[in-house]
Write an enzyme that holds these catalytic residues in place. Structure first.
Site, PDB file in Angstrom:
ATOM      1  N   SER A 169      -7.780 -44.783   2.491  1.00  0.00           N
ATOM      2  CA  SER A 169      -8.071 -43.865   3.594  1.00  0.00           C
ATOM      3  C   SER A 169      -7.070 -43.928   4.737  1.00  0.00           C
ATOM      4  CB  SER A 169      -9.480 -44.122   4.112  1.00  0.00           C
ATOM      5  OG  SER A 169      -9.527 -45.340   4.814  1.00  0.00           O
ATOM      6  N   ASP A 172       2.686 -52.387   4.273  1.00  0.00           N
ATOM      7  CA  ASP A 172       1.917 -52.551   5.508  1.00  0.00           C
ATOM      8  C   ASP A 172       1.380 -53.969   5.683  1.00  0.00           C
ATOM      9  OD1 ASP A 172       2.218 -49.905   6.159  1.00  0.00           O
ATOM     10  OD2 ASP A 172       0.203 -49.297   5.537  1.00  0.00           O
ATOM     11  N   GLY A 190      -6.747 -52.147   1.500  1.00  0.00           N
ATOM     12  CA  GLY A 190      -6.271 -53.244   0.668  1.00  0.00           C
ATOM     13  C   GLY A 190      -5.189 -54.071   1.343  1.00  0.00           C
ATOM     14  N   LYS A 196      -5.968 -50.839  10.405  1.00  0.00           N
ATOM     15  CA  LYS A 196      -4.629 -50.439  10.877  1.00  0.00           C
ATOM     16  C   LYS A 196      -4.613 -48.956  11.187  1.00  0.00           C
ATOM     17  CE  LYS A 196      -2.321 -48.247   8.363  1.00  0.00           C
ATOM     18  NZ  LYS A 196      -1.574 -47.412   7.386  1.00  0.00           N
TER      19      LYS A 196
HETATM   20  O1  C5P Z   1       4.005 -50.695  -0.314  1.00  0.00           O
HETATM   21  P1  C5P Z   1       2.778 -50.131  -0.930  1.00  0.00           P
HETATM   22  O2  C5P Z   1       2.502 -50.716  -2.300  1.00  0.00           O
HETATM   23  O3  C5P Z   1       1.568 -50.209  -0.046  1.00  0.00           O
HETATM   24  O4  C5P Z   1       3.072 -48.579  -1.138  1.00  0.00           O
HETATM   25  C1  C5P Z   1       2.293 -47.751  -1.957  1.00  0.00           C
HETATM   26  C2  C5P Z   1       3.095 -46.519  -2.343  1.00  0.00           C
HETATM   27  O5  C5P Z   1       3.350 -45.717  -1.183  1.00  0.00           O
HETATM   28  C3  C5P Z   1       4.470 -46.822  -2.888  1.00  0.00           C
HETATM   29  O6  C5P Z   1       4.418 -47.031  -4.272  1.00  0.00           O
HETATM   30  C4  C5P Z   1       5.251 -45.581  -2.541  1.00  0.00           C
HETATM   31  O7  C5P Z   1       4.980 -44.543  -3.458  1.00  0.00           O
HETATM   32  C5  C5P Z   1       4.645 -45.159  -1.221  1.00  0.00           C
HETATM   33  N1  C5P Z   1       5.422 -45.631  -0.057  1.00  0.00           N
HETATM   34  C6  C5P Z   1       6.624 -45.018   0.229  1.00  0.00           C
HETATM   35  N2  C5P Z   1       7.350 -45.442   1.311  1.00  0.00           N
HETATM   36  C7  C5P Z   1       6.894 -46.410   2.113  1.00  0.00           C
HETATM   37  C8  C5P Z   1       5.661 -47.045   1.844  1.00  0.00           C
HETATM   38  C9  C5P Z   1       4.938 -46.625   0.746  1.00  0.00           C
HETATM   39  O8  C5P Z   1       7.069 -44.115  -0.491  1.00  0.00           O
HETATM   40  N3  C5P Z   1       7.611 -46.766   3.185  1.00  0.00           N
END
Ligand code: C5P
Length: 276
Positions: A97, A136, A102, A9
């Site tokens: 990265s 994502d 994941g 991505k």
């Molecule tokens: O959604 P995901 O588990 O991949 O996100 C990892 C971390 O990235 C979240 O715990 C958050 O701290 C941050 N994040 C965020 N805002 C988003 C996506 C991710 O703050 N829109």
């Protein structure tokens, strides 16, 4: 056996608009995907197993919190299934990265299980699994060019630029997404503009570049080296970094840039690819 590619991505742009009460950030992003990724193989089996191979296998520890096994468990729970599955993950791309990692692996696992159990890709239960696995993951499930809103999970399809040559460069630093978001300065610099994909992307930015560079200053060196390469149409960091990319006019310009970058920095990870 079912095989799926966890397409890498890229965020052509990422505007952070607000901090939300749930700990996430409201954003606008342009998602595209590259024609390379980790490979996932799934086979019905007597007992569950999960094997990680490939150049970046050692970067992953234990399976308890791996997004692949979480995707497997969540899928089975949501669809009320019992059968065991043997999963092999061939980890081709660097972890932590900014290029899906994941999330793309989890999405590829969901696609593979959906194919195995004849679940429609538009099934709301499948999309619900993706949303629960990460911001994502819904974009990676489709691996289509799209505008992402909300925390990244609300998608609107866009016309893509298939075949556009792209060079990915990672200077060998792993960044925590949460830590990079925490460094955002809280200033909303406005939405992504209108127009075709490349002009929208060129006029836009990645608001996470600044906090990522504060954590890993080498990212600024990657960006400036890519910007100096002839034929680079757009140079940017992807997601929360540290991978940066350049889109090129031609495959030759992309290959020439790859030679220059690898000669100057033999320790950096490089990938010549093209957009899906
Ligand atoms: O959604 P995901 O588990 O991949 O996100 C990892 C971390 O990235 C979240 O715990 C958050 O701290 C941050 N994040 C965020 N805002 C988003 C996506 C991710 O703050 N829109």
């Amino acid at each position: 056996m079912i095989e799926e590619t966890a397409w890498a991505k890229l965020n052509l742009a990422l505007h952070v608009r607000a901090r939300r009460d749930d700990g996430y950030h409201a954003l606008e992003t342009l998602f595209v995907f590259a024609r390379h990724g980790d490979q996932i193989a799934l086979t019905p089996a007597e007992a569950d197993s999960f094997t990680i191979v490939g150049p970046f296998a050692d970067s992953l520890t234990g399976e308890d919190d791996n997004l692949v096994t979480r995707a497997r468990d969540l899928f089975r729970e949501r669809f009320g299934l019992r059968g065991a599955v043997a999963i092999t993950l061939d980890k081709q791309l660097p972890v932590a990265s900014g290029i899906g990692g994941g999330s793309a692996d989890a999405a590829a696992t969901l696609r593979g299980l959906a194919a195995m159990h004849m679940v429609d890709m538009g099934d709301p239960r499948l999309i619900d699994c993706a949303e629960r696995l990460g911001s994502d993951v819904p974009a990676c499930l489709r691996s289509m060019t799209a505008l992402g809103q909300g925390r990244g999970e609300t998608l609107s399809a866009l016309a893509g630029m298939p075949g556009t040559p792209v060079l990915l460069v990672n200077p060998g630093v792993a960044l925590s997404t949460g830590q990079v978001f925490d460094g955002w300065d809280g200033i909303d610099r406005g939405p992504i503009g209108k127009g075709d994909l490349i002009s929208r992307a060129v006029q836009a930015r990645n608001d996470l570049e600044k906090p990522a560079i504060a954590l890993a200053p080498v990212i600024a060196d990657v960006l400036s080296l890519l910007e100096r390469q002839p034929g680079a149409r757009l140079v940017r960091m992807s997601g929360s970094g540290a991978t940066c990319f350049a889109l090129f006019d031609s495959a030759q310009a992309c290959a020439d840039a790859a030679s220059v970058v690898s000669a100057a920095h033999p320790d950096w990870w490089l990938l010549e690819s093209e957009l899906l």
